[in-house]
Design an enzyme around this catalytic site. Structure first.
Site, short mmCIF file in Angstrom:
data_model
loop_
_atom_site.label_atom_id
_atom_site.label_comp_id
_atom_site.label_asym_id
_atom_site.label_seq_id
_atom_site.Cartn_x
_atom_site.Cartn_y
_atom_site.Cartn_z
N LYS A 1 9.22 -16.53 -11.13
CA LYS A 1 8.40 -15.41 -11.64
C LYS A 1 7.22 -15.98 -12.45
CE LYS A 1 8.62 -11.39 -14.59
NZ LYS A 1 9.24 -10.87 -15.80
N LYS B 1 -11.10 -4.30 19.36
CA LYS B 1 -9.70 -4.71 19.53
C LYS B 1 -9.22 -4.45 20.96
CE LYS B 1 -8.28 -4.31 14.65
NZ LYS B 1 -7.15 -4.12 13.72
N ASN C 1 0.86 -1.19 0.00
CA ASN C 1 0.00 0.00 0.00
C ASN C 1 0.89 1.24 0.00
OD1 ASN C 1 0.58 0.79 2.85
ND2 ASN C 1 -0.32 -1.22 3.21
N PHE D 1 -4.45 2.86 15.19
CA PHE D 1 -4.83 3.86 14.20
C PHE D 1 -6.00 3.28 13.40
CE2 PHE D 1 -2.10 7.63 13.31
CZ PHE D 1 -1.35 7.58 14.47
#
Ligand code: PMT
Length: 404
Positions: free
Chosen positions: A287, A339, A207, A321
């Site tokens: 690959k 959590k 990301n 976060f």
């Protein structure tokens, strides 16, 4: 903290005037200080200033028979418990990296067995220059040398960026090994950056996290007096001064390294990393060839580092976060409860110019009894406020020191 014998090397740069304050602080806390100035330093501050503050003659030349008859340079190199070069110019760092001994200060650095701390101070373009960075890499690889700084911010020449010398008070605390601030005596573990989940030897899922938010928090926690371990995915940011960085690649690595760090003792855990929720269920050994018109990947869930740490019987004070694009408060509060966190920092990662891979952010922090919005602003400033807020809540829950 026992008094130390500090050999302070001052090289040519506008920050040289700040080293006078460093000498004052060191003397005030009982250290012995002897100052050596380069020719360049003398263009900015006079030896008399340092002589008055240190109470000792200031050395400026290797070939000064009178000074050598007082304390010879080899004797001076042996005398020091710690050598500190502040400010360290680009030129001085280049000469130190090459092991040169072409003036008194570089000669002393070659002759001493004491640790050498280098506090760089220069224009941001000089700091970022490839040749300076090659010298920085050489100094980082030198076990006798520590780099303290540089700091970021406005420069005397009007530029903005990395290259400012650390403030005298921060240098003083580093020399004294002293931690002061609202997190003094606390051990803090922080995760930062992205993870990479391999598909084959050349491809991965990841990301846009740059690590900037997590690194800013680590620097702010260190400045608040904490001992900080930063478990970091692959990013291209320098380690904050005084922070131990442990590099990881995948979500599984991040969990294992974080558990190791928490097992070593942890009062506060902050999960800033953007961990991949899923990974390919297999990683191809070779690959993958583009032989088919389409292909699909089968993904499996990754372990959740934050939830795992928060669920421990000996869980530290835990801050998560939440990166959201809608219903921010709703999803953030859900994560706080589900959590079992002490606090959650929510950011809207769809807002332009904020969040992922940006220098700025805007957050709202939630905890069971309250909330506070911070920003928009630079991640550096935001991190300082966040750490102050977290330290307040931690102290309220755990008392002035010790784990919860
Ligand atoms: O790195 P920057 O470019 O500076 O960007 C900063 C940031 C946008 C990445 C940061 O501010 C941020 O929002 N970090 C959390 C990103 C995230 O993955 O959020 P989440 O809502 O998906 O996860 C919730 C929490 O669980 C986070 O604390 C995350 O670290 C943690 N988590 C998630 C999944 C997982 N497998 N393990 C975890 O520990």
């Amino acid at each position: 903290m026992a008094a130390k014998r500090i050999l302070l090397g001052v090289t040519g740069g506008i920050a040289a005037y700040k080293s006078a304050e460093l000498v004052r602080l060191l003397k005030k806390s009982g250290h012995e200080v002897r100052v050596v100035m380069t020719r360049g330093a003398e263009a900015f501050v006079t030896p008399l200033t340092f002589q008055a503050l240190s109470g000792e003659p200031v050395r400026t030349s290797l070939l000064d028979p009178e000074a050598e008859s007082g304390m010879g340079h080899i004797e001076l190199a042996k005398w020091a418990d710690q050598v500190v070069i502040a400010p360290a110019s680009a030129d001085f760092m280049a000469r130190l990296a090459q092991g040169m001994a072409d003036d008194l200060l570089t000669t002393l650095c070659c002759a001493t067995e004491a640790p050498i701390a280098v506090a760089p101070a220069m224009n941001q373009a000089m700091w970022s220059n490839g040749r300076t960075q090659r010298n920085v890499d050489l100094l980082k690889a030198d076990p006798q040398v520590s780099l303290w700084g540089p700091d970021q911010g406005a420069q005397a020449c009007g530029d903005l960026g990395p290259g400012r010398m650390l403030e005298p008070a921060a240098l003083h605390d580093l020399i004294a090994g002293k931690a002061s601030g609202p997190l003094a005596g606390r051990r803090v573990v922080i995760t930062a950056g992205p993870t990479r989940e391999p598909i084959d030897p050349v491809r991965y899922i990841s990301n846009h996290s740059s690590g900037k938010m997590g690194y800013a928090l680590a620097a702010a926690a260190r400045a608040a007096g904490a001992e900080v371990v930063l478990v970091s995915g692959p990013v291209s940011i320098d380690a904050p001064v005084g922070v131990e960085v442990r590099g990881v690649m995948t979500a599984q690595d991040m969990l294992e390294e974080t558990e190791r760090a928490v097992n070593e003792g942890c009062d506060l855990f902050v999960a800033t990393a953007a961990v991949a929720d899923y990974r390919p269920d297999t990683c191809a050994g070779d690959k993958i060839k583009k032989s088919n018109k389409s292909m699909s990947l089968s993904l499996v869930r990754n372990p959740d580092t934050l939830a795992t740490i928060a669920a421990r019987d000996d869980a530290p004070f835990t801050v998560g976060f939440a990166a959201e694009t809608r219903d921010i408060e709703h999803y953030a509060l859900d994560k706080l409860t589900r959590k079992k966190l002490n606090m959650i920092v929510a950011n809207d990662v769809s807002a332009p110019g904020l969040g992922f891979n940006s220098d700025n952010n805007a957050v709202t922090v939630f905890w069971p009894e309250g909330h506070e919005s911070i920003g928009p602003g630079s991640k550096t400033v935001l991190a300082q406020r966040l750490i102050a807020l977290i330290a307040d809540q931690l102290t309220e829950k755990a008392g002035p020191s010790g784990a919860c």
